[in-house]
Design an enzyme around this catalytic site. Sequence first.
Site, short mmCIF file in Angstrom:
data_model
loop_
_atom_site.label_atom_id
_atom_site.label_comp_id
_atom_site.label_asym_id
_atom_site.label_seq_id
_atom_site.Cartn_x
_atom_site.Cartn_y
_atom_site.Cartn_z
N ARG A 1 15.87 -5.85 55.11
CA ARG A 1 15.04 -4.90 55.84
C ARG A 1 13.59 -5.37 55.86
NH1 ARG A 1 13.94 -0.80 53.44
NH2 ARG A 1 15.05 -1.17 51.50
N TYR B 1 20.19 -7.29 61.13
CA TYR B 1 20.54 -7.16 59.72
C TYR B 1 20.63 -5.72 59.22
CZ TYR B 1 21.17 -8.09 54.89
OH TYR B 1 21.73 -8.13 53.65
N LYS C 1 20.09 3.73 57.39
CA LYS C 1 18.75 4.17 56.97
C LYS C 1 18.03 4.93 58.07
CE LYS C 1 19.50 1.90 53.20
NZ LYS C 1 19.76 2.57 51.94
N HIS D 1 18.51 9.11 49.22
CA HIS D 1 18.98 7.73 48.96
C HIS D 1 19.72 7.75 47.62
CE1 HIS D 1 17.73 3.18 48.60
NE2 HIS D 1 18.91 3.31 49.13
N SER E 1 16.43 0.31 46.36
CA SER E 1 17.34 -0.71 46.89
C SER E 1 17.59 -1.81 45.86
CB SER E 1 16.75 -1.30 48.16
OG SER E 1 16.50 -0.27 49.09
N ALA E 2 18.86 -2.21 45.75
CA ALA E 2 19.29 -3.27 44.82
C ALA E 2 18.93 -2.98 43.37
CB ALA E 2 18.75 -4.63 45.26
N CYS E 3 19.03 -1.70 42.99
CA CYS E 3 18.78 -1.31 41.60
C CYS E 3 20.01 -0.70 40.94
CB CYS E 3 17.62 -0.35 41.51
SG CYS E 3 16.03 -1.16 41.79
N ASP F 1 25.31 5.12 48.49
CA ASP F 1 23.96 4.85 49.02
C ASP F 1 23.23 6.09 49.53
OD1 ASP F 1 21.98 2.76 49.51
OD2 ASP F 1 22.35 3.03 51.64
N ASN G 1 19.99 -11.58 49.01
CA ASN G 1 20.34 -10.26 49.54
C ASN G 1 21.60 -10.33 50.40
OD1 ASN G 1 19.86 -7.41 49.93
ND2 ASN G 1 19.01 -7.85 51.96
N ARG H 1 25.43 -9.77 51.41
CA ARG H 1 26.14 -8.50 51.18
C ARG H 1 27.60 -8.55 51.62
NH1 ARG H 1 22.60 -3.52 50.09
NH2 ARG H 1 20.64 -4.52 49.56
N TYR I 1 25.96 -1.60 33.26
CA TYR I 1 27.24 -1.55 33.99
C TYR I 1 28.18 -0.50 33.38
CZ TYR I 1 25.07 -5.68 35.91
OH TYR I 1 24.18 -6.53 36.51
N GLY I 2 29.40 -0.89 33.00
CA GLY I 2 30.38 0.08 32.49
C GLY I 2 29.90 0.84 31.26
P1 GTP Z 1 21.07 -0.88 48.01
O1 GTP Z 1 22.43 -1.13 48.57
O2 GTP Z 1 20.10 -1.96 48.38
O3 GTP Z 1 20.52 0.48 48.26
O4 GTP Z 1 21.14 -1.06 46.43
P2 GTP Z 1 22.04 -0.53 45.24
O5 GTP Z 1 21.18 0.39 44.44
O6 GTP Z 1 23.37 -0.07 45.66
O7 GTP Z 1 22.15 -1.87 44.45
P3 GTP Z 1 23.34 -2.58 43.74
O8 GTP Z 1 24.26 -1.66 43.02
O9 GTP Z 1 23.97 -3.49 44.70
O10 GTP Z 1 22.43 -3.35 42.67
C1 GTP Z 1 22.56 -4.64 42.49
C2 GTP Z 1 21.65 -5.23 41.44
O11 GTP Z 1 21.44 -4.42 40.28
C3 GTP Z 1 22.34 -6.48 40.94
O12 GTP Z 1 21.39 -7.46 40.71
C4 GTP Z 1 23.02 -6.00 39.66
O13 GTP Z 1 23.33 -7.04 38.81
C5 GTP Z 1 21.95 -5.07 39.11
N1 GTP Z 1 22.52 -4.04 38.21
C6 GTP Z 1 23.30 -3.00 38.56
N2 GTP Z 1 23.61 -2.23 37.48
C7 GTP Z 1 23.00 -2.81 36.42
C8 GTP Z 1 22.92 -2.50 35.03
O14 GTP Z 1 23.47 -1.52 34.55
N3 GTP Z 1 22.18 -3.34 34.25
C9 GTP Z 1 21.53 -4.43 34.76
N4 GTP Z 1 20.83 -5.19 33.93
N5 GTP Z 1 21.59 -4.77 36.07
C10 GTP Z 1 22.30 -3.97 36.88
C1 SPV Z 2 18.86 -0.76 51.04
O1 SPV Z 2 18.03 -1.68 51.25
O2 SPV Z 2 18.55 0.28 50.42
C2 SPV Z 2 20.25 -0.91 51.49
C3 SPV Z 2 20.60 -2.09 52.28
O3 SPV Z 2 21.06 -0.05 51.21
S1 SPV Z 2 20.18 -1.92 53.96
O4 SPV Z 2 21.30 -1.29 54.63
O5 SPV Z 2 19.94 -3.26 54.51
O6 SPV Z 2 19.01 -1.10 54.10
MN MN Z 3 20.16 1.62 49.99
#
Ligand code: GTP
Ligand code: SPV
Ligand code: MN
Length: 586
Positions: free
Chosen positions: A67, A195, A204, A224, A246-248, A273, A362, A364, A488-489
């Site tokens: 994005r 993308y 979004k 979100h 995002s990606a957290c 999401d 990034n 996917r 994670y788990g």
């Molecule tokens: P968007 O799709 O962008 O909205 O993001 P999302 O929040 O769904 O992100 P996603 O679950 O794909 O997060 C991916 C990132 O977070 C990767 O780098 C993972 O390894 C990291 N991650 C997820 N859960 C954990 C965790 O419990 N601990 C750690 N250290 N990293 C984590």
């Molecule tokens: C985000 O960036 O929060 C996503 C991926 O979920 S995207 O659909 O590219 O915005």
């Molecule tokens: Mn998202």
Amino acid sequence: MATPLESWVEESARLTKPSKIVWCDGSQAENERLTQAMLSDGTYIELNQKTYPRCYLHRSNPNDVARTEGVTFINTRKKEDAGPTNNWMSPEEAKAKVRPLLDGAMKGRTMYVVPYIGGPANSPYSKVGVEITDSAYVVASMYIMSRIGKAALDRLGNSDDFVPGLHSLGDLNPGRRFILQFPEEKLIWSVGSGYGGNALLAKKCFALRIASWMARGQGWMAEHMLIIGLEDPSGKVTYMAAAFPSACGKTNMAMMVSALQDQGYRVWTVGDDIAWMHLAADGTLRAINPETGFFGVAPGTNERTNLNIMKALHHDSIFTNVGLSGAREPWWEGMEGAPPEGMMDWKGQPWSLGKGPVAQPNSRYTVPVKQSPSVSPHWEDAAGVPISALIFGGRRARVAPLVYESFNWEHGVFVGATMASETTVAITDSLGVVRRDPMAMIPFCGYNMGDYFAHWLAMGPKIKEQPKIFNVNWFRKGADGKFLWPGYGENVRVLKWMLERIEGRADAAETPIGYVPTASSLTLDGISLSQPALEELLRVDPADWVAEEEATGKFFEKFGSRLPAEIRKEHEALAGRLQRSSVPVK
Ligand code: GTP
Ligand code: SPV
Ligand code: MN
């Protein structure tokens, strides 16, 4: 007489001048035709059909991999209505600027009309949108991510109650890329990107930016957030929704394989999401997932971090910007085992160790929700699922403890409003800097965030069965720079504590920022975590928090008079609590 939808399609065709218009019916036959066409023109690369049946790789333009928030605009008539956290142009200015880019943009291309429903087809909370696009890849992605075609047209009928979104790849020049939201007329224009969140307008652009505007007006919430059910040993399921930037880790948490499965705790997926949440007649806050697919970050995904997605993505899935092994299987950093032979990187170049990443960071996967072994039997319930906990969280190497609970709804809204997180690869602008990201909505709130906080505050008293509000941080690091918490788990241990707080059973210590678990109130059997690590994970350092409180004060100043008085009051109360806790009592 043309229907409102037909009129808009005609108008869009006059502007973009496609050679052909295809109305998508959502059928299997149509999806197969699209696939064949993309295989022959190179949009799709066929993956190994024995190990990955009906799976394809798509390589985007290398300048178009995430994005682009810098060219994303909220186009309200008044600038103050977009607020200080959004880019703004007036509707007239935005249209004058972008119309020439759309003029003739589809010459020689096919225009696809993709009607879709956000939410279960039979839910009163669902909404109809229609995306016009000249990207077959976008259409194929919509097949997975949304309920498209006939069902949506049936729901719409002759009504004008739909959100139109016009998308064209344009020439993919980043200088001619614009993602425009016009919330007052519920319209989306997107040009110059193919993308994810820039191009799949149901996601979004509609389900968050336009929907958040609609939600404020109509008394609901578009967030979100992932949605999960936590099953306890008695079989009772408690639903929770969590907002992380995002990606957290939303997708990971949504599909978590519980480390406490043998004690009877497991996690069911409703969404990963976006959550649309409504007040229900029974006094609960009910969430639906407006999507039907996962568009998840590939790198780092493996059997240990997300076993469920690894099981789900072996058929009927799309991969974007990952590596391709000699055996024509997808590959990315973090997969188990040594990289296979004959690999090509995400740009299609031969790859060897030391040559940079195989997969774009990034990159996917696009996978149907229903393919996950963790999918909740209630994920498509028309009435949604009742939410008992709202969770905020982000990436904070320092400062924020593993988990804390807010004192009450108002304080919880303040906790959400003060969220901050280190930026990730999901956006192009920067990486790893702490930025304020209230409710993980900084890139997605379709109006002034001061008003958004006010909307959250107003919702609380209307919910009879009020969810508790928590904050989590899986990303705190020790002095050695390593994550303190296994994540994670294992995160289910934190969810279990929340559940016990909801049920009034777990212990907590009161700190200036909220209730933090006592060391003994967390279930930590079967995990290797040193005592110092645990103490550091739960530590609330008043000095750190004074700095944090000052940074949030600066951030809030941006909102001027649009900042609700309750937020100001909560801010002062926090400052007072911090001061009392840092001054030794004589
Ligand atoms: P968007 O799709 O962008 O909205 O993001 P999302 O929040 O769904 O992100 P996603 O679950 O794909 O997060 C991916 C990132 O977070 C990767 O780098 C993972 O390894 C990291 N991650 C997820 N859960 C954990 C965790 O419990 N601990 C750690 N250290 N990293 C984590
Ligand atoms: C985000 O960036 O929060 C996503 C991926 O979920 S995207 O659909 O590219 O915005
Ligand atoms: Mn998202």
